[in-house]
Design a protein around this motif. Structure first.
Motif, mmCIF file in Angstrom:
data_model
loop_
_atom_site.group_PDB
_atom_site.id
_atom_site.type_symbol
_atom_site.label_atom_id
_atom_site.label_comp_id
_atom_site.label_asym_id
_atom_site.label_seq_id
_atom_site.Cartn_x
_atom_site.Cartn_y
_atom_site.Cartn_z
ATOM 1 N N UNK A 52 1.113 -1.368 -0.017
ATOM 2 C CA UNK A 52 0.035 -0.163 0.052
ATOM 3 C C UNK A 52 0.662 1.455 -0.088
ATOM 4 N N UNK B 129 -2.566 6.024 -1.125
ATOM 5 C CA UNK B 129 -3.610 5.943 -1.260
ATOM 6 C C UNK B 129 -4.582 4.840 -0.302
ATOM 7 N N UNK C 80 -0.740 11.098 3.158
ATOM 8 C CA UNK C 80 0.832 11.791 3.042
ATOM 9 C C UNK C 80 0.455 12.703 4.231
ATOM 10 N N UNK C 81 -0.387 12.974 4.666
ATOM 11 C CA UNK C 81 -0.527 14.414 5.609
ATOM 12 C C UNK C 81 -0.299 13.580 6.883
ATOM 13 N N UNK D 217 7.076 9.648 1.191
ATOM 14 C CA UNK D 217 7.659 10.007 0.253
ATOM 15 C C UNK D 217 8.997 9.383 0.811
ATOM 16 N N UNK D 218 9.540 8.832 2.100
ATOM 17 C CA UNK D 218 11.075 7.392 2.269
ATOM 18 C C UNK D 218 10.679 6.363 1.809
ATOM 19 N N UNK D 219 9.133 5.734 1.269
ATOM 20 C CA UNK D 219 9.029 4.414 1.254
ATOM 21 C C UNK D 219 8.765 3.836 2.248
ATOM 22 N N UNK D 220 8.214 2.752 1.862
ATOM 23 C CA UNK D 220 8.330 1.629 2.775
ATOM 24 C C UNK D 220 9.429 0.779 3.315
ATOM 25 N N UNK E 156 3.790 10.887 10.799
ATOM 26 C CA UNK E 156 4.277 11.827 11.321
ATOM 27 C C UNK E 156 3.017 13.317 11.582
ATOM 28 N N UNK F 91 8.712 21.814 6.703
ATOM 29 C CA UNK F 91 8.370 21.823 5.247
ATOM 30 C C UNK F 91 9.889 20.718 5.432
ATOM 31 N N UNK G 160 10.932 18.010 7.443
ATOM 32 C CA UNK G 160 10.315 17.052 6.448
ATOM 33 C C UNK G 160 11.047 16.320 5.974
ATOM 34 N N UNK G 161 11.604 16.732 4.444
ATOM 35 C CA UNK G 161 12.230 16.304 3.700
ATOM 36 C C UNK G 161 13.313 15.985 3.246
ATOM 37 N N UNK H 33 -2.788 -0.228 -4.168
ATOM 38 C CA UNK H 33 -1.406 -0.953 -4.067
ATOM 39 C C UNK H 33 -0.988 -0.746 -5.690
ATOM 40 N N UNK I 273 11.983 -0.697 -1.648
ATOM 41 C CA UNK I 273 11.053 0.024 -1.049
ATOM 42 C C UNK I 273 11.308 1.566 -1.211
ATOM 43 N N UNK J 289 12.024 4.948 -2.854
ATOM 44 C CA UNK J 289 11.680 5.992 -3.587
ATOM 45 C C UNK J 289 11.729 6.093 -4.667
ATOM 46 N N UNK K 150 11.770 8.904 -6.300
ATOM 47 C CA UNK K 150 12.009 10.185 -6.413
ATOM 48 C C UNK K 150 13.904 9.512 -6.428
ATOM 49 N N UNK L 76 14.506 15.326 -0.019
ATOM 50 C CA UNK L 76 13.462 14.909 -0.909
ATOM 51 C C UNK L 76 12.711 16.082 -2.072
ATOM 52 N N UNK M 274 7.500 16.333 -2.879
ATOM 53 C CA UNK M 274 6.933 16.554 -1.755
ATOM 54 C C UNK M 274 5.159 16.773 -1.864
ATOM 55 N N UNK N 184 2.715 16.305 0.786
ATOM 56 C CA UNK N 184 1.783 16.703 1.899
ATOM 57 C C UNK N 184 1.596 17.667 1.390
ATOM 58 N N UNK O 126 1.226 20.905 3.061
ATOM 59 C CA UNK O 126 2.208 22.443 3.964
ATOM 60 C C UNK O 126 3.365 22.608 2.775
#
Lengths: 276, 276
Positions: free
Chosen positions: A23, A26, A30-31, A36-39, A102, A256, A259-260, B1, B237, B239, B241, B266, B271, B273, B275
């Motif tokens: 997953x 979806x 993302x909030x 963004x860092x992958x599973x 997050x 921001x 987080x990045x 997925x 896994x 990402x 990017x 990232x 990004x 999310x 914000x």
């Protein structure tokens, strides 16, 4: 040349398929999750040799660099907990969430999401059904809830295994908010909780890898209570310093950017060049 | 997925053993190589399906995070070069050095080290002897020297394969020192060199994955000349990017701190999310 062990990764089924189809945003918004860092999927044995399954919470910054869960401070304390059970190799760990939570309450808000649980349950099925696991240890409340939800499934109902829900290994840091007295109290409370769990787990874990350490935790965490992550748990070629203490940090002037950004720093003791 | 491909890694022999026993600081001195980040071994097919072997130079910051070689700008330009041969999957890449070269001349000083060559030759033996490789492409002078040293070994003498030494994909950046005119000239020279090599390689690579792109490079690199690293080349896994453009940087106020630090960021487009 020195000889090194490494984790071969997701070679056999069903693990290969679980790492091909997972997953994403979806299911994990993302909030509330750092998608963004992958599973990050697991750490430990996928070959059926695990006697203890650890259910953690979510991967943080060390974990998205090494691509294995429970590698930072929480992981090293968990490793010390397993060592007290005589478990040095025969374990496997999965998390409640594939992605880093997050913000406040992100985990709570998604604790019962059906799609998140459906995928997680496929991992628990693979690790527990027809396996030789003797005990399951959940780190923290969300992990306990996740495991108990699996136990209520038809597959889970068929599996007989000891279960302990213990205090999350870095809960003292979260509770103390930087206050040293509150931190010391929270650590002492956690270690009492862990000692109680160890007393109940010892008879359940009948096949330890080595003799158990019968000495309970004291009032405070000592250096010896952090066990380095075994070399064989990480992918090929990762340097030794990635298996102990802290070396990755989220930094940024704004939420921001923070987080990045992950900053990886070779610890001083591992800087072997001349001008260090 | 969504369904994802990933590189299963070092599962089969001899690759498993090559990733268990590898030269460290006794062979790669810490003053000339960034041994502290660990070795990075390869990228691409280890299952015998490779038709082209690429020999690169040494891993840099993107590579020690993804644990696969030729992932950053040089890798994406190389991927574009292979695409012009119709090679999208049937390749495998190894480097001249397992560790990142540190400082001026570090690579030159160790170009002929017997222990470095002995280990590298075991990889080349594994990838080339009795294999279906049709061409070898060396990126830069040190890689060409490394491959030619292998060709002079008894195993290498028995292997018949087309060979091209091409300009290193980020040589223009190194040559230009920030001067835009010199950069443009160096890129144009590199692309002429690459076009000449492609003309010679096309008849040698008789089993491309897809139809070749017959259009030669122009005078400058376009966006299309950077091909993203295929998902199937990286560990599970990671990402998306991490497979395109630049996202890792060495930073630090002093040479010591800069050597000790990699900052992973990232990219803005990833990004997702609220914000951001």
């Amino acid at each position: 040349m020195a000889s090194h062990q490494f984790d071969p990764g997701y070679v056999e089924e069903p693990f290969r398929s679980l790492c091909e189809d997972y997953p994403a945003a979806e299911t994990y918004p993302a909030d509330d999750f750092r998608v963004e860092w992958g599973p990050v999927f697991h750490r430990g044995r996928l070959d059926g040799s695990a006697r203890v399954v650890v259910v953690g919470q979510d991967p943080a910054q060390h974990e998205v660099i090494t691509r294995r869960i429970l590698v930072g401070a929480a992981g090293q304390r968990t490793q010390g907990f397993l060592a007290r059970l005589g478990i040095q190799a025969s374990y496997v760990m999965v998390n409640t969430f594939l992605y880093s939570v997050y913000g406040q309450g992100g985990g709570e808000r998604h604790a019962d999401d059906a799609q998140i649980a459906a995928y997680r349950n496929r991992w628990l099925d693979a690790l527990l059904v027809g396996a030789e696991v003797e005990a399951v240890v959940a780190l923290g409340r969300l992990a306990a809830r996740a495991f108990q939800a699996w136990q209520a499934t038809p597959a889970g109902q068929g599996v007989e295994v000891a279960f302990e829900h213990i205090t999350y290994p870095t809960a003292p840091e979260s509770a103390a908010g930087g206050d040293p007295d509150r931190y010391a109290e929270a650590v002492a409370a956690m270690l009492r909780n862990w000692n109680d769990a160890l007393a109940r787990l010892r008879p359940a874990v009948r096949h330890p890898d080595v003799d158990r350490d019968p000495v309970p935790y004291g009032e405070a965490l000592t250096d010896a209570d952090y066990a380095p992550i075994p070399e064989r748990d990480l992918p090929a070629g990762l340097p030794e310093w990635m298996r102990s203490r802290a070396w990755a940090d989220r930094r940024g002037r704004t939420p921001d950017l923070k987080r990045a950004t992950i900053v990886v720093t070779v610890p001083r003791a591992a800087r072997r060049w001349t001008d260090a």
